[in-house]
Design an enzyme around this catalytic site. Structure first.
Site, PDB file in Angstrom:
ATOM      1  N   TYR A   1       7.621  -9.730   5.911  1.00  0.00           N
ATOM      2  CA  TYR A   1       7.177  -8.725   6.445  1.00  0.00           C
ATOM      3  C   TYR A   1       8.138  -8.174   7.481  1.00  0.00           C
ATOM      4  O   TYR A   1       8.474  -9.286   8.384  1.00  0.00           O
ATOM      5  CB  TYR A   1       5.473  -8.282   7.232  1.00  0.00           C
ATOM      6  CG  TYR A   1       5.290  -7.963   4.648  1.00  0.00           C
ATOM      7  CD1 TYR A   1       4.891  -7.007   4.442  1.00  0.00           C
ATOM      8  CD2 TYR A   1       4.812  -9.002   4.902  1.00  0.00           C
ATOM      9  CE1 TYR A   1       4.016  -6.642   3.431  1.00  0.00           C
ATOM     10  CE2 TYR A   1       3.691  -8.916   3.245  1.00  0.00           C
ATOM     11  CZ  TYR A   1       3.902  -7.859   2.813  1.00  0.00           C
ATOM     12  OH  TYR A   1       2.736  -8.304   1.811  1.00  0.00           O
TER      13      TYR A   1
ATOM     14  N   ASP B   1       0.379  -1.349  -0.241  1.00  0.00           N
ATOM     15  CA  ASP B   1      -0.120   0.386  -0.151  1.00  0.00           C
ATOM     16  C   ASP B   1       0.660   1.110  -0.172  1.00  0.00           C
ATOM     17  O   ASP B   1       2.037   1.084   0.017  1.00  0.00           O
ATOM     18  CB  ASP B   1      -1.026   0.085   0.796  1.00  0.00           C
ATOM     19  CG  ASP B   1      -2.312  -0.657   1.185  1.00  0.00           C
ATOM     20  OD1 ASP B   1      -2.311  -1.549   0.117  1.00  0.00           O
ATOM     21  OD2 ASP B   1      -2.091  -1.507   2.256  1.00  0.00           O
TER      22      ASP B   1
END
Length: 561
Positions: free
Chosen positions: A258, A154
């Site tokens: 991540y 994002d």
């Protein structure tokens, strides 16, 4: 006289065939090629004859030759298509191959990874990437290159190892052969696996004369180096490798890793408490209470987390969450981090994670904010059969570039730290410091009493402060001594403390609609219902079909070695 292939002589080039309702030579040859009724040697011979005939006669009807080239399908299934030369805009024959690119980007300057096609104000990473790919003529367009990405990040999110797959132009001519006679064509599977190893082959001396071949030693394009010359400094190609035709950066990935970086101020975040909450997420769970639910795109909210832990860095008080999973939901990492921060601050118990994962008991997600996006990094994409090639010259340039960026940011941080240190010796009246602390305690106590009616430490802190205020004189203290006082009553200067807010227990907050209620609400909008039907109902597969699909996809890959 031009030398014709026997098949061409038999079919002829009489344009009147079409007028008579008979198939043209182009249609006949295409039929034979598509049904593999011509072998490679016969095909090349026909192509050579037509090319020679067209160049000598200098006729306008060379589109038939172009069509034969377009239909020239190698045994490995790779078609030669036309591409535009940026300097003279003449159509030339190009070879295309499937590759994977691994790259880094600093996401804080971009609107996200995915391109918002058709939006003029789009400032995505993919928009910058495709601008470079098209300018270099590596691709003709986004639509024609079979593009796929591993992880969609994002706005503001960065990556240290994003992977995309696409079809790019090769430096090796589609007319290249291993022999001077031109009978043994270089197939795509035999192309160089990297831009370091050369190959020796034969290519036409002139583009329109395949019968006259010369020996050449060539290397593949250094895609990483060329693209980095055009990309902004915040986007760097790290390496590349060839991949199989069915490879997908999205569906062939086995894991995504991540990292979320954060500052662990002393006495502000309890690392051990957060670890206890994080370890409860490892395994297969329904994470609908840890994501933004988009029922138009997703129907299954079960995900597998393989590993999850918290690590410290060499930098002062800098830690990071590392979470490894097969795939993740929209905003899943930032939701997980937000909940863990509540636990680390002591606002919630580690058992909250277990409660949120129990979607039968708690089908509706309680309202809570997302953790900030900028500390989040897609650290790595894992594949079973992918071995990306990294090359010394490119990595040297990338490293120097990143060192410069790092140095600038570290020096900025050092200047700010210098200012914070200089404030420690600033003198203040003790009465002023105690008065400020008292006002903060009163404000916090007033807000907390609504949700925590008893056992509030602020009451004891406030009583102590009032006693000290009653007996204090005009004594001067330093800001360092003031900070020590604040710490003793749980006042820690941090970004979150700019506004005094009180944590509301999650189970006393408003809960959003359940997944079933969200699906039911789609019926009130024809457009959203249609999207749901197209994406979910029509495309839903059985577990057996899914298993077979992913078993095939995860076997796809390639190597630069």
């Amino acid at each position: 006289k031009p030398r014709y292939h026997p098949l061409i002589q038999k079919l002829g080039l009489d344009k009147s065939r079409a007028a008579k309702g008979e198939p043209s030579s182009r249609e006949i040859l295409n039929y034979l090629l598509q049904n593999e009724l011509l072998d490679e040697k016969d095909l090349q011979s026909a192509y050579d004859d037509l090319s020679t005939f067209s160049s000598k006669k200098k006729v306008q009807g060379c589109d038939e030759t172009d069509s034969l080239a377009k239909a020239n399908i190698m045994k490995d299934g790779n078609a030669n298509t036309t591409c535009m030369n940026g300097s003279n805009s003449q159509k030339q024959q190009c070879r295309y191959r499937n590759v994977a690119l691994r790259f880094y980007y600093e996401g804080s300057e971009y609107s996200g990874l995915a391109e918002n096609i058709g939006l003029e104000s789009d400032n995505s990473i993919e928009k910058a990437l495709f601008a470079a790919l098209i300018k270099t003529n590596f691709v003709e367009s986004r639509e024609s290159c079979n593009f796929s990405r591993c992880g969609r990040t994002d706005k503001g999110v960065s990556s240290a190892g994003q992977v995309v797959a696409l079809r790019v132009k090769s430096n090796i001519s589609p007319q290249a052969t291993w022999d001077k006679a031109g009978s043994q064509f270089v197939e795509n599977a035999e192309l160089p696996k990297n831009s370091v190893d050369p190959i020796t082959l034969y290519q036409p001396k002139q583009k329109n004369d395949a019968s006259n071949r010369v020996e050449k030693t060539v290397k593949e394009y250094p895609y990483d180096k060329v693209l980095n010359n055009l990309l902004p400094e915040t986007i760097r190609i790290l390496g590349w490798c060839p991949v199989s035709d069915d490879f997908s950066a999205r569906f062939s990935a086995m894991t995504r890793t991540y990292r979320y970086f954060f500052v662990a101020r002393p006495k502000y975040l309890d690392i051990e408490r957060m670890k206890k909450g994080l370890e409860k997420m490892v395994g297969k769970h329904d994470f609908r209470n840890f994501c933004k639910i988009n029922v138009e795109q997703v129907y299954n909210f079960e995900r597998i987390i393989h590993e999850a832990d918290i690590f410290s860095t060499e930098s002062n008080n800098i830690h990071y969450f590392q979470i490894v999973g097969q795939a993740f939901l929209w905003h899943q990492i930032r939701c997980i981090v937000s909940v863990l921060f509540m636990i680390g601050r002591g606002d919630e118990d580690p058992g909250l994670v277990t409660e949120l994962l129990d979607v039968i008991k708690n089908p509706g997600k309680p309202a809570y904010p997302l953790a900030p996006e900028r500390p989040l990094v897609l650290h790595a994409c894992g594949f079973k059969e992918l071995h990306v090639g990294h090359f010394a010259l490119n990595l040297w340039r990338v490293s120097c570039n990143l060192e410069r960026q790092w140095e600038n940011l570290v020096l900025n941080a050092a200047r700010i730290q210098n200012c914070l240190d200089s404030l420690k010796e600033v003198p203040l009246l003790q009465k002023d410091v105690l008065g400020f602390a008292k006002s903060k305690m009163q404000e916090r106590l007033k807000k907390k009493q609504k949700y925590y009616p008893c056992n509030l430490p602020e009451k004891e802190f406030l009583s102590t402060l009032e006693e000290r205020l009653a007996t204090c004189d005009k004594k001067v203290i330093t800001w360092q001594e003031g900070l020590m006082l604040f710490e003793s009553i749980n006042l820690i200067p941090s970004p979150e403390m700019l506004t005094e807010s009180v944590h509301i227990p999650l189970w006393k907050r408003h809960k959003g609609p359940t997944l079933e209620e969200k699906v039911e609400l789609l019926s009130h909008s024809k457009r959203r219902q249609q999207i749901y039907d197209d994406n979910i109902v029509k495309k839903r597969k059985s577990k057996e079909e899914d298993r077979a699909f992913y078993q095939h996809m995860t076997q796809q890959g390639g190597s630069a070695l």
